[in-house]
Design a protein around this motif. Structure first.
Motif, mmCIF file in Angstrom:
data_model
loop_
_atom_site.group_PDB
_atom_site.id
_atom_site.type_symbol
_atom_site.label_atom_id
_atom_site.label_comp_id
_atom_site.label_asym_id
_atom_site.label_seq_id
_atom_site.Cartn_x
_atom_site.Cartn_y
_atom_site.Cartn_z
ATOM 1 N N GLY A 166 -6.011 -26.100 -48.087
ATOM 2 C CA GLY A 166 -5.061 -27.058 -47.535
ATOM 3 C C GLY A 166 -3.975 -27.484 -48.489
ATOM 4 O O GLY A 166 -2.995 -28.110 -48.076
ATOM 5 N N TRP A 167 -4.116 -27.159 -49.757
ATOM 6 C CA TRP A 167 -3.094 -27.509 -50.751
ATOM 7 C C TRP A 167 -2.125 -26.344 -50.894
ATOM 8 O O TRP A 167 -2.534 -25.192 -51.023
ATOM 9 C CB TRP A 167 -3.734 -27.818 -52.101
ATOM 10 C CG TRP A 167 -4.497 -29.103 -52.097
ATOM 11 C CD1 TRP A 167 -5.817 -29.272 -51.790
ATOM 12 C CD2 TRP A 167 -3.997 -30.399 -52.418
ATOM 13 N NE1 TRP A 167 -6.167 -30.598 -51.896
ATOM 14 C CE2 TRP A 167 -5.072 -31.313 -52.279
ATOM 15 C CE3 TRP A 167 -2.745 -30.885 -52.799
ATOM 16 C CZ2 TRP A 167 -4.926 -32.679 -52.515
ATOM 17 C CZ3 TRP A 167 -2.593 -32.237 -53.038
ATOM 18 C CH2 TRP A 167 -3.667 -33.125 -52.890
ATOM 19 N N ASN A 168 -0.842 -26.657 -50.891
ATOM 20 C CA ASN A 168 0.185 -25.628 -50.980
ATOM 21 C C ASN A 168 1.156 -25.930 -52.118
ATOM 22 O O ASN A 168 1.553 -27.073 -52.320
ATOM 23 C CB ASN A 168 0.959 -25.538 -49.666
ATOM 24 C CG ASN A 168 0.112 -24.978 -48.548
ATOM 25 O OD1 ASN A 168 0.003 -23.769 -48.372
ATOM 26 N ND2 ASN A 168 -0.521 -25.865 -47.780
ATOM 27 N N ASP A 169 1.516 -24.881 -52.834
ATOM 28 C CA ASP A 169 2.430 -25.000 -53.975
ATOM 29 C C ASP A 169 3.865 -25.077 -53.480
ATOM 30 O O ASP A 169 4.295 -24.250 -52.666
ATOM 31 C CB ASP A 169 2.250 -23.783 -54.893
ATOM 32 C CG ASP A 169 2.978 -23.945 -56.211
ATOM 33 O OD1 ASP A 169 3.291 -25.086 -56.577
ATOM 34 O OD2 ASP A 169 3.232 -22.920 -56.864
ATOM 35 N N LYS A 170 4.602 -26.076 -53.955
ATOM 36 C CA LYS A 170 6.004 -26.226 -53.586
ATOM 37 C C LYS A 170 6.865 -26.355 -54.853
ATOM 38 O O LYS A 170 6.842 -27.377 -55.531
ATOM 39 C CB LYS A 170 6.197 -27.459 -52.702
ATOM 40 C CG LYS A 170 5.670 -27.266 -51.297
ATOM 41 C CD LYS A 170 6.455 -26.186 -50.556
ATOM 42 C CE LYS A 170 5.832 -25.853 -49.222
ATOM 43 N NZ LYS A 170 6.554 -24.772 -48.530
ATOM 44 N N PRO A 171 7.615 -25.311 -55.200
ATOM 45 C CA PRO A 171 8.463 -25.364 -56.394
ATOM 46 C C PRO A 171 9.714 -26.193 -56.153
ATOM 47 O O PRO A 171 10.246 -26.230 -55.045
ATOM 48 C CB PRO A 171 8.821 -23.897 -56.635
ATOM 49 C CG PRO A 171 8.754 -23.271 -55.282
ATOM 50 C CD PRO A 171 7.684 -24.006 -54.539
ATOM 51 N N PHE A 172 10.173 -26.871 -57.203
ATOM 52 C CA PHE A 172 11.431 -27.609 -57.150
ATOM 53 C C PHE A 172 12.399 -27.079 -58.199
ATOM 54 O O PHE A 172 13.521 -26.741 -57.906
ATOM 55 C CB PHE A 172 11.174 -29.107 -57.355
ATOM 56 C CG PHE A 172 10.201 -29.673 -56.360
ATOM 57 C CD1 PHE A 172 10.535 -29.752 -55.021
ATOM 58 C CD2 PHE A 172 8.949 -30.107 -56.759
ATOM 59 C CE1 PHE A 172 9.645 -30.266 -54.090
ATOM 60 C CE2 PHE A 172 8.055 -30.620 -55.833
ATOM 61 C CZ PHE A 172 8.400 -30.700 -54.505
#
Length: 211
Positions: free
Chosen positions: A34-40
């Motif tokens: 359920g955890w997703n990586d989101k780059p900034f």
């Protein structure tokens, strides 16, 4: 990170939840579902690891900012208590909450409250600060819709595990002066893109529970 709040908002979708205590992150069982990586900007490395003989989430950032996001749909009045634990190796000495160049923290836990339009969304950003006084809060230098709260401050507890508990329902009403919409997600963020620093942080299990 000017795109951080927008990215969080666009990512969140509704996922109903119900329980007396709700598990948001169970890193102790090596579960990242359920955890997703989101780059900034760049990429903070997140990985399950051992620390002090327990399974935790390790975050390592080198001049970068990316987060892990868990989508939820929760009534914070029914589940107002957010509990987690964390540990950092050091604070970021170039932290400066008044400027975008200083908007980095060794460890953050975001709670995000989406609305129909992303510019109306709200977020509370619980941080381990270097300079902000403990329990103080201030708007993000990027947007007043995101409030930064110094849950811990300084280096006194660096290198030790610290357990935290916040009433996100009461915090929201205090900071925004209104009833909160549904909680749409929780994010973890260790970032050093603005200060051009390097830091390692560790996160323990995360829970929501009733009053």
């Amino acid at each position: 990170m000017p795109m951080l709040i927008i990215t969080l908002m666009l990512f969140l979708m509704t996922t109903p939840c119900s329980a007396a205590e709700m598990t948001v992150g169970k890193f102790s069982t090596e579960d990242l579902s359920g955890w997703n990586d989101k780059p900034f900007k760049g990429k903070t490395t997140y990985e399950l690891a051992k620390n002090d003989e327990k399974n935790v989430l390790k975050a390592h950032s080198v001049k970068a900012a990316s987060g892990l996001i868990k989508k939820l749909s929760v009534d914070s009045k029914k589940f107002p208590i957010l509990r987690w634990s964390w540990k950092i190796e050091h604070t970021l000495k170039k932290e400066d909450i008044k400027t975008k160049k200083g908007d980095d923290f060794a460890a953050r836990v975001y709670v995000v409250f989406p609305r129909t339009f992303f510019w109306r969304m709200r977020a509370i950003n619980y941080v381990w600060a270097a300079k902000m006084p403990k329990d103080s809060f201030a708007p993000s230098p990027y947007t007043s819709n995101s409030i930064i709260v110094a849950v811990e401050s300084g280096d006194e507890k660096v290198g030790t595990w610290v357990s935290e508990e916040r009433n996100i329902y009461e915090d929201y009403k205090k900071m925004f002066g209104e009833e909160p919409p549904l909680l749409g997600g929780i994010a973890i963020l260790t970032d050093t893109d603005n200060t051009q620093d390097e830091v390692t942080a560790y996160y323990g299990d995360i829970f929501l529970q009733g009053p």
